[in-house]
Design a protein around this motif. Sequence first.
Motif, PDB file in Angstrom:
ATOM      1  N   HIS B  77       0.759  -1.184  -0.034  1.00 19.26           N
ATOM      2  CA  HIS B  77       0.044   0.153   0.000  1.00 19.26           C
ATOM      3  C   HIS B  77       0.884   0.962   0.165  1.00 19.26           C
ATOM      4  N   THR B  78       1.121   1.863  -1.244  1.00 19.25           N
ATOM      5  CA  THR B  78       2.227   2.681  -1.119  1.00 19.25           C
ATOM      6  C   THR B  78       1.734   4.363  -0.918  1.00 19.25           C
ATOM      7  N   ILE B  79       2.048   5.209  -1.997  1.00 16.41           N
ATOM      8  CA  ILE B  79       1.522   6.726  -1.904  1.00 16.41           C
ATOM      9  C   ILE B  79       0.686   6.891  -2.946  1.00 16.41           C
ATOM     10  N   HIS B  80      -0.003   8.178  -2.703  1.00 13.73           N
ATOM     11  CA  HIS B  80      -1.084   8.467  -3.564  1.00 13.73           C
ATOM     12  C   HIS B  80      -0.502   8.731  -4.865  1.00 13.73           C
ATOM     13  N   GLY B  81      -1.040   7.985  -5.873  1.00 19.50           N
ATOM     14  CA  GLY B  81      -0.753   8.322  -7.459  1.00 19.50           C
ATOM     15  C   GLY B  81       0.480   7.532  -7.828  1.00 19.50           C
ATOM     16  N   ARG B  82       1.359   7.011  -6.790  1.00 14.94           N
ATOM     17  CA  ARG B  82       2.522   6.619  -7.381  1.00 14.94           C
ATOM     18  C   ARG B  82       2.766   5.027  -7.756  1.00 14.94           C
ATOM     19  N   ALA B  83       1.773   4.292  -7.569  1.00 18.56           N
ATOM     20  CA  ALA B  83       1.645   2.956  -7.635  1.00 18.56           C
ATOM     21  C   ALA B  83       2.098   2.188  -9.059  1.00 18.56           C
ATOM     22  N   PRO B  84       1.694   3.097 -10.044  1.00 17.67           N
ATOM     23  CA  PRO B  84       2.211   2.558 -11.687  1.00 17.67           C
ATOM     24  C   PRO B  84       3.827   2.662 -11.605  1.00 17.67           C
ATOM     25  N   ALA B  85       4.264   3.573 -10.856  1.00 19.65           N
ATOM     26  CA  ALA B  85       5.758   3.329 -10.952  1.00 19.65           C
ATOM     27  C   ALA B  85       6.457   2.654 -10.000  1.00 19.65           C
ATOM     28  N   ILE B  86       5.843   2.341  -9.172  1.00 21.25           N
ATOM     29  CA  ILE B  86       6.305   1.226  -8.195  1.00 21.25           C
ATOM     30  C   ILE B  86       5.892  -0.083  -8.563  1.00 21.25           C
ATOM     31  N   ALA B  87       5.074  -0.367  -9.231  1.00 27.02           N
ATOM     32  CA  ALA B  87       4.597  -1.570  -9.764  1.00 27.02           C
ATOM     33  C   ALA B  87       5.574  -1.814 -11.000  1.00 27.02           C
ATOM     34  N   SER B  88       5.796  -0.709 -11.646  1.00 26.00           N
ATOM     35  CA  SER B  88       6.879  -0.961 -12.680  1.00 26.00           C
ATOM     36  C   SER B  88       8.227  -1.350 -12.220  1.00 26.00           C
ATOM     37  N   GLY B  89       8.635  -0.769 -11.090  1.00 26.71           N
ATOM     38  CA  GLY B  89       9.998  -1.365 -10.658  1.00 26.71           C
ATOM     39  C   GLY B  89       9.787  -2.701 -10.312  1.00 26.71           C
ATOM     40  N   VAL B  90       8.665  -3.040  -9.552  1.00 24.94           N
ATOM     41  CA  VAL B  90       8.635  -4.597  -9.224  1.00 24.94           C
ATOM     42  C   VAL B  90       8.591  -5.629 -10.376  1.00 24.94           C
ATOM     43  N   LYS B  91       8.023  -5.115 -11.076  1.00 27.41           N
ATOM     44  CA  LYS B  91       7.941  -5.821 -12.538  1.00 27.41           C
ATOM     45  C   LYS B  91       9.090  -6.244 -13.037  1.00 27.41           C
ATOM     46  N   LEU B  92       9.548  -5.154 -13.338  1.00 32.53           N
ATOM     47  CA  LEU B  92      11.151  -5.140 -14.030  1.00 32.53           C
ATOM     48  C   LEU B  92      12.024  -5.774 -13.195  1.00 32.53           C
ATOM     49  N   SER B  93      11.927  -5.629 -11.666  1.00 27.86           N
ATOM     50  CA  SER B  93      12.969  -6.431 -10.885  1.00 27.86           C
ATOM     51  C   SER B  93      12.764  -7.881 -10.805  1.00 27.86           C
ATOM     52  N   ASN B  94      11.362  -8.129 -10.850  1.00 26.75           N
ATOM     53  CA  ASN B  94      11.031  -9.465 -10.407  1.00 26.75           C
ATOM     54  C   ASN B  94       9.746 -10.232 -11.529  1.00 26.75           C
TER      55      ASN B  94
END
Lengths: 346, 346, 612, 612
Positions: B77-94
């Motif tokens: 559960h991250t911060i407002h609006g930034r989930a696409p960027a966080i999810a991108s980092g997750v997917k690219l790393s794993n």
Amino acid sequence: MATNSVDTVHVNPQLTKKDFTSDQLVRWCPGCGDYAILSAMQNALPQLGLKKEDFAFISGIGCAARFPYYMSTYGFHTIHGRAPAIASGVKLSNPDLSVWQITGDGDSLAIGGNHFIHALRRNIDINILLFNNEIYGLTKGQLSPTSKLGLVTKSTPLGGIDRPFSAGELALGARGTFFARTIDTNPKLMTQIFVESSRHKGTSLIEILQNCVIFNDKTHGAVTAKENKDDFQLHLQHGERMLFGKEKNKGIRLNGFKLEVVTIGENGITEDDILIHDAHDEDTTKHMMLIRMQPPEFPMALGIIRAVKAPTYDDLTKQQYELSKENAKFSNVEELLQSGNTWEVK
Amino acid sequence: MATNSVDTVHVNPQLTKKDFTSDQLVRWCPGCGDYAILSAMQNALPQLGLKKEDFAFISGIGCAARFPYYMSTYGFHTIHGRAPAIASGVKLSNPDLSVWQITGDGDSLAIGGNHFIHALRRNIDINILLFNNEIYGLTKGQLSPTSKLGLVTKSTPLGGIDRPFSAGELALGARGTFFARTIDTNPKLMTQIFVESSRHKGTSLIEILQNCVIFNDKTHGAVTAKENKDDFQLHLQHGERMLFGKEKNKGIRLNGFKLEVVTIGENGITEDDILIHDAHDEDTTKHMMLIRMQPPEFPMALGIIRAVKAPTYDDLTKQQYELSKENAKFSNVEELLQSGNTWEVK
Amino acid sequence: MSGKQQTEELEKVVIRFAGDSGDGMQLTGSQFTLTSALLGNDLATFPDFPAEIRAPQGTVEGVSGFQVQIGKIDIFTPGDEADVLVAMNPAALKSNLQWVRKGGNVIIDSDSFEERTFKRAGYEGNPLENGSLQDYNLIEAPITSLTKTSLQGIALDNKSVVRCKNMFALGVAYWLFDRSMDQTLDFLKAKFKKAPLLVEANSKALQAGYYYAETVEALPSNYKVPAAKIEPGKYRHISGNQAAAWGIIAAAEKMGKKLFFGSYPITPASDILHELSKYKNLGVTTFQAEDEIAAVCSAIGASYAGELGVTASAGPGIALKGEAIGLAAMVELPLVIIDVQRGGPSTGLPTKTEQADFNLAMFGRNSDCPIIVVASSTPSNCFSFAYQAAKLTVEHMTPVMFLSDGYLANGSEPWKIPSVKDLPEIVIPHARLNGQEFHPYVRDETKLSRFWAIPGTEGMEHRIGGLEKENITGNVSYDPANHELMVKVRQEKVSKVAGFIPDQEVIGTGSGEVLVVGWGSTYGSLLTAVKQLQGAGKKVDLAHFNYLSPLPKNTEAIFKQYKKVLVCELNMGQFAAYLRSIYPEVKIEQFNKIQGLPFTVMELKEKIIELL
Amino acid sequence: MSGKQQTEELEKVVIRFAGDSGDGMQLTGSQFTLTSALLGNDLATFPDFPAEIRAPQGTVEGVSGFQVQIGKIDIFTPGDEADVLVAMNPAALKSNLQWVRKGGNVIIDSDSFEERTFKRAGYEGNPLENGSLQDYNLIEAPITSLTKTSLQGIALDNKSVVRCKNMFALGVAYWLFDRSMDQTLDFLKAKFKKAPLLVEANSKALQAGYYYAETVEALPSNYKVPAAKIEPGKYRHISGNQAAAWGIIAAAEKMGKKLFFGSYPITPASDILHELSKYKNLGVTTFQAEDEIAAVCSAIGASYAGELGVTASAGPGIALKGEAIGLAAMVELPLVIIDVQRGGPSTGLPTKTEQADFNLAMFGRNSDCPIIVVASSTPSNCFSFAYQAAKLTVEHMTPVMFLSDGYLANGSEPWKIPSVKDLPEIVIPHARLNGQEFHPYVRDETKLSRFWAIPGTEGMEHRIGGLEKENITGNVSYDPANHELMVKVRQEKVSKVAGFIPDQEVIGTGSGEVLVVGWGSTYGSLLTAVKQLQGAGKKVDLAHFNYLSPLPKNTEAIFKQYKKVLVCELNMGQFAAYLRSIYPEVKIEQFNKIQGLPFTVMELKEKIIELL
Ligand SMILES: Cc1ncc(C[n+]2csc(CCOP(=O)(O)OP(=O)(O)O)c2C)c(N)n1
Ligand SMILES: Cc1ncc(C[n+]2csc(CCOP(=O)(O)OP(=O)(O)O)c2C)c(N)n1
Ligand code: SF4
Ligand code: SF4
Ligand SMILES: [Mg+2]
Ligand SMILES: [Mg+2]
């Protein structure tokens, strides 16, 4: 009001390019497309019948964004990507200003993407000049959101893998009411489009295909090169047929759900087959198709592709002032403070 | 691998809804559409043939964004609006993870608008679930970028004056490869679409028309209300005709450049006149038209509207690793440090 | 518990209403408050919202509370502990009993205590039966069923009937504190103008509660809290957020500017947006931006264009505004940033209060970038400091951060309504043409501020921007010496504000053993604690700060009059560290609480006594 | 100036090349540097870029400079003043003469001095004729025409021929400092592999310059700067940004993780992105995000997913990352944030250096949100501190801010290549299952850090987030006492890092009159100044900090050994204020410079002597 004393500047119908030229040394690289854009703007403004002090140029950061320094109007060189929000504040606060937002492809579509789409959605009456050189110029050559897939840059030594945005498609997807495209190699077209877009009520987006000689030279060569000019530029005019080519004998025709290039006189094609441009069509369908046309299959569509009427955010704001006045329970702060539940202590 | 000891969890084809239910008390308002979405997701995941630990749910902030707490998968559960960027980092790393981004209309289209369009443009293989209740729920009822024009909310007592985004149009304008739409009142459709979109390689955007009982009750009533269900919902299936209505006798036909609703049997209309849905069409033209359909003139298009193949950013990243290995001058940091111009001091 | 009740007279009393978020406790509390205010009590309130919109009914997470302290003496806080708790269900009891003083009265709705409900509240067994309440005076009233009974015959559905139980509870409270029902009866008439049945039902429930309390003799006594000696004048009730909104509008009107408010919703700041959006006719533009960055940038645009640009948020949003605030400081434009602080870091505790954004306000920008920082200290003086923030930002042409917090924002108190004409004048430094070439960074000699040249004005065309610029001309300059000059000018400009704000006040004798130092919303508790200790003959004074950057000129001189300086804050000691860095010679001790809650007077007194 | 030249032996010498940005001065300078390094000199360099990409030719704004100091003694800075300036045009002379010591040699391209060009440079009259150069030894060489002459017969267009004039100038410099041309000749062959004509032309120009200098007798003498006593080993040249990039890659390799670098371009940090993007085969993913917020968030996502997440920017971008850094701190994930500081505030002076983001690094987040902060102090130790930052962030599971700046980033120096196997081990606190229920916030007892549970691992499914959470379980918690506990745990976790970093070193005797304190890139100048004063018998020591938060354990003990502590910084005194707030008993004086330029040794010595 028409006296010409030293202390008062009057509404001067004879403003010239020189009146819009500031005393600052222009510092773009020699050969940069930005020079031509600046000059076209300085030629356009005197045609708008406004006073010098009525213009505000608001820019973000980038080579393009240095533009306001060279205009002797009001100017604000702000921070990277945020000019649409600042320009919105300017226009809403001072609706009589003619507000021009100057931006690069990185400034508007990378860091500034959100403000960009929201300005378009709200349809605030500002003019956005997007200098699209498909590269980050000021930071010396990294990939931009409009860089062609595979472009080798400082940040993508093996080629970019981001699919580029099309400024026009994104703008229409964001419900933009006005989109025009022009090129830095055609000063006349630029001036004309600047004049016309300033007359559009709402957010006018003008994409200028601009050459960065240093970091992305000739990226628009397929459209702008002398030898391609006739075959790969389609100058759209509302109400006129989509004709192009040296002999103006090529045109765009609708074939089912797709556009195609045809030649008049070939295969029984006549001028009547050629589509008539309707910039005022509410429906974005055809505008999207025109925006997507790319050499070598198609010519690039230039000119005003879309210009539809819709209420502007600034006008609606004004209407709400009026509405609010009609229903107002108090007309100043004193009355507000005294309103509602109060009691006296003696 | 198939032993079922206490300490090892094996690849379990019989995972059930319960396996995806966390021990946390669900805290949405009674009657909130989010409950049905949660349940549909917990029903969908066991169908994907993946292990529990292979799922990561990444959310921003909002009522919708509480979703990960209720899934017994990995969650952030991250911060407002930034989930696409966080999810991108997750997917690219794993890249082996199945990554689900959970977001509201404010989270994704207001503060998160930029990350949203950039994720779609890059086509990173994540699934975005957009809970569109056309309001800010968590902050108690302000205007959202999808709120209908004129909506009276806490922040717009005289009605909103921002023209709303259409999530689908914006996504396609940003070059999205997958767009589906569903409603919180149809659990079966939701589950089906979640399953199918997770199979799309690239960014899958699923807009869910969700009801906020507290702050924007029945905003989707024109589509979801029992009495409107048949006439105002068109369930699209790739390769099938666009039929709807209680008797499945109404359909969508193309009339010139526009869509229209027709009734089979009236005015000589036969089934052959009805458009066949092609979700795989590269060209966005028809998809855009379908997205724009609105009651009462049209039924609302539900189902997978667009699903086209395009290279994903994560695959291209992998390819660049390989390419880079082929041309590599050094295979570890020791060699890198020693490379190029060096000299010995004795 | 028998015999006719007595009436006890009290100096002050604290009552707390708690129930499910759907139970209408905020309304109940504010009605009680208003009635007490009309009676002439001094008072202070504290609403305690749940974090969720509507957490599941009957759970501890879903409990909504409202505490009010009323007195015949000056009241500065909503009170450490409640004398009376009204708990509408087991969850409300569970989560609120901790705030009741031992020996206090606990009134519960006995209808709501069943196996199912106290399980849901997280009780192991029935709390009424396991002795856990033996330290309290428990009053079990079948509130729900009595409400239903009293409303029989009114053609309302069961749900609507049950909803009236908060009025029943309010009626009980009115009797208990000897208050008239008139104000609330009037209120109900106005509120449900369009639904006469609801007026009737709610009024009946209220009266039923009142007469029930009078009749049943379950209550030991009722209390009288006589009117306080309050400065004569016209009063109203005001919350911190409302006061901040009004302060800003008042300043805009006073300076003859329109107000532009660019904001993005966030708890607990959103109500400022809600409030301001009602006043378009007073020249207020509210712009709900796409995010906090756009919000502050639109406000900067407005200031550039000549309006008063204001933005508001809470910590997470303020963190996003740093770059843009730096731009405003660099181009030297007015900008008010309101930070309604909440518990953090990150998303933290959105509905709880904290004072931990002081550092962010001071330093949350790249490079040396000083701005003015002020803080309010009571709900009602949010008006004055919002007003001051607006005055300082235009008069000194540099951004002002105004710190409020969740406690002030949602808390409310009686406020003596000022007259707009008595508010301090605001003199706008509009640029003027003097026949010579116009330069945007010509400066006022005493303040070092530049002048405001408004686009649209003929002859003042100029360019500004975020690059370092030459003093006076504003031309972009990379000259090393000019940069040093400009960095210092920006600092000096802020420092010179000290000459334009009041000297710091001290509550007490002006010297002694311990100087208690605070800032912001802790004022009420600190003042109460210090006054009580002073009353007990202790040599303790209070210096409570509203101007944080720059500090008042006499700050160091004050500190030097005390053996010990104790800085009390609801954070890890940010203001204390700041004071140490400025006055290294003053020995500064600190007392901190980081629980998302205000200080209690008790814990403050304990700590101060330790130092004596 | 006649007679055969002499060879003078020097301990150290400073040479500065300056010309239009198109003139290839950076290349010239780095060739000179490399050749000197190969000869065994110690050295330090300082490139001085123009702010524009290509400012108009011939203007002062368009001048690009490169300064290098070489020595047979240890060299810590590029030198205050140049002994030799090579100026390729009037603008270069105009903007660079201020950096030349009185009596130094000024070599100009006399072909470039015409009415038109010196006007363009902003000179009133011809600077060669108005006596303004009388304090210098002026050598007028017709560099352009001699280049042309020497390249006659090579089939190149005029433009390409003229471009070779930088090699001519380099040739002159090589002769002047008795350096062999071999290294550059080899370099040219490699660089223009595909254009043999360019190899020939550039080589010829180089040689022509060398022989011209030898022949014309215009030069008073040439100089020999013998090899320094340098620790034996294999060396390479490295700039700060390259070193930072390599340090991070090395750390990732050492810990067996892939590196994820999410970044958005900004001067002067972009080169880290450029450098890292070359090493995909080493397991490096570079992600050029849409903005700084996405950049840091993608890195947080990567850390969550189990890679080493790193982001980099300069001040304006770091200001944007605050909210997300707060999230990383709250969820306790590794994250390295590299801040390559530049002049500010706002856009400021993008190409100039400054140390003014210390406060932003420490405090630029909402609420109490401590993180680890480290700073490098030389271009080459950017490697070690980037490495340390990565080590600390994973070993302590909290974000680390690594501060570099424009001066370090672009400056370069010889660097003894370490062996990867000698780099400190990095022990990753991977979470382990122990048969019991998995909890994400179980903590290491000595460090208080949690363990890293990587999505995809069976049995460790868990949820984290930005809301306050219960210790151990990680469940969302609004409990007041838990919040206080967690805020303190996060602070303690950072404080405990002091037990895992080296003690602060002091250069000097360990006690005395003045302790000079610095941090970051001022190391070279401070060290030179202090050593020179120590050489002159003064009781001055230096404590130069690399670990800023937490500070080394022995810091206060050190400070107490000196009568005076002088903190020198390229900002308004941010570190000084921080030290005062932590050690109020230490009397701290400060010396600041805010000109976008490093300290000169001279000005430091003057200031220190004042205090003695
Ligand atoms: C917050 C912030 N991030 C990054 C930068 C660095 N930056 C300046 S301009 C720019 C991009 C320029 O590209 P574009 O907008 O296309 O303009 P151009 O220079 O090509 O005209 C970047 C990344 C900055 N100044 N501020
Ligand atoms: C940086 C920041 N700004 C603002 C907020 C406050 N906030 C939380 S959720 C939200 C919007 C919620 O709307 P939406 O995304 O539509 O989700 P919903 O609650 O409707 O599901 C806002 C404005 C925040 N938490 N952080
Ligand atoms: S870098 Fe490119 S865009 Fe920028 S000024 Fe030079 S040519 Fe123009
Ligand atoms: S506020 Fe609306 S969206 Fe949020 S939980 Fe309640 S009903 Fe659902
Ligand atoms: Mg560009
Ligand atoms: Mg929503």
